[in-house]
Scaffold this motif. Structure first.
Motif: not given
Ligand code: AMP
Length: 205
Positions: A30-33, A35-37, A51-60, A63-65, A85-89, A151-155
């Motif tokens: 899980s890319t979200g997990d 990143l949180r780690k 900062a991207y995650m706290d705003a609910g935006k995609l991380v560049p 970095l994720v790749i 959670g990957f790929p996201r686009n 509760i996760r910050d971004d929930d």
């Molecule tokens: P998730 O736990 O999958 O809902 O991801 C939580 C947050 O992590 C997302 O809102 C993004 O900010 C970031 N994130 C997770 N996976 C990706 C990804 N594949 N690409 C970009 N950002 C990601």
């Protein structure tokens, strides 16, 4: 078996991913997990991503790749994996397609109107990543490891709305992408956890 699980934030992906990985002995990536780690460990990548995650935006993407490429190098990936959670686009999907072949992309199709409520009730374990809903949690402790659920910050509701918007714009088109590749499995994600799991397992047979 190389699998992807897709679906809107709050579609139940994490819960299904855990069950699939247990049954098929696959690592749950899980890319979200991840990143949180990195944030919890205070790494440079975590600092850039927060900062991207706290705003609910995609991380560049870069970095994720980098994160996902490093994860694929670990020995537990040699017999396959489940990506969550990957790929996201589509840029990430193209990079992924250049590294590995995907056997199935499981899509949890849910009613987006119900998601914000579902996510407001989500509780997660900061220690092991276990996720449940406030209705199902017998008390405020993780049933896997006993840590206090949070509760996760971004929930938060305002962030959830942004995450759903980003999802609709960027991740939803991936359903068509994997359909065109002939590996898409669409599952009705509005049903019970067990029923959704059965639909997935039937498709993986
Ligand atoms: P998730 O736990 O999958 O809902 O991801 C939580 C947050 O992590 C997302 O809102 C993004 O900010 C970031 N994130 C997770 N996976 C990706 C990804 N594949 N690409 C970009 N950002 C990601």
């Amino acid at each position: 078996m190389n699998l992807i699980i897709m679906g809107a934030p709050g579609s139940g992906k994490g819960t299904q991913a855990t069950q699939i990985c247990k049954k098929h002995n696959l690592p749950h990536i899980s890319t979200g997990d991840l990143l949180r780690k990195n944030i919890a460990d205070g790494t440079d990548l975590g600092k850039k991503a927060k900062a991207y995650m706290d705003a609910g935006k995609l991380v560049p993407d870069d970095l994720v790749i980098a994160l996902i490429k490093a994860r694929f190098e670990e020995p537990d990936c040699k017999n396959g994996f489940l990506l969550d959670g990957f790929p996201r686009n589509s840029a990430q999907a193209d990079v992924l397609g250049g590294i590995v072949e995907i056997d199935k992309a499981i899509y949890l199709d849910v009613d987006l109107g119900k998601i914000a409520d579902r996510m407001a009730g989500r509780r997660v374990c900061p220690a092991c990543g276990y996720s449940t809903s406030v209705d199902l949690a017998k008390d405020s402790k993780c049933k896997e490891c006993g840590a206090a659920l949070i509760i996760r910050d971004d929930d938060r509701r305002d962030v959830v709305e942004n995450r759903l918007k980003v999802y609709s714009e960027q991740a939803a088109p991936l359903v068509e992408y994997y359909k065109a590749k002939g590996v898409l499995v669409t599952v009705d994600g509005n049903r019970s956890i067990d029923d959704v799991n059965k639909q997935i397992e039937d498709a993986l047979k």
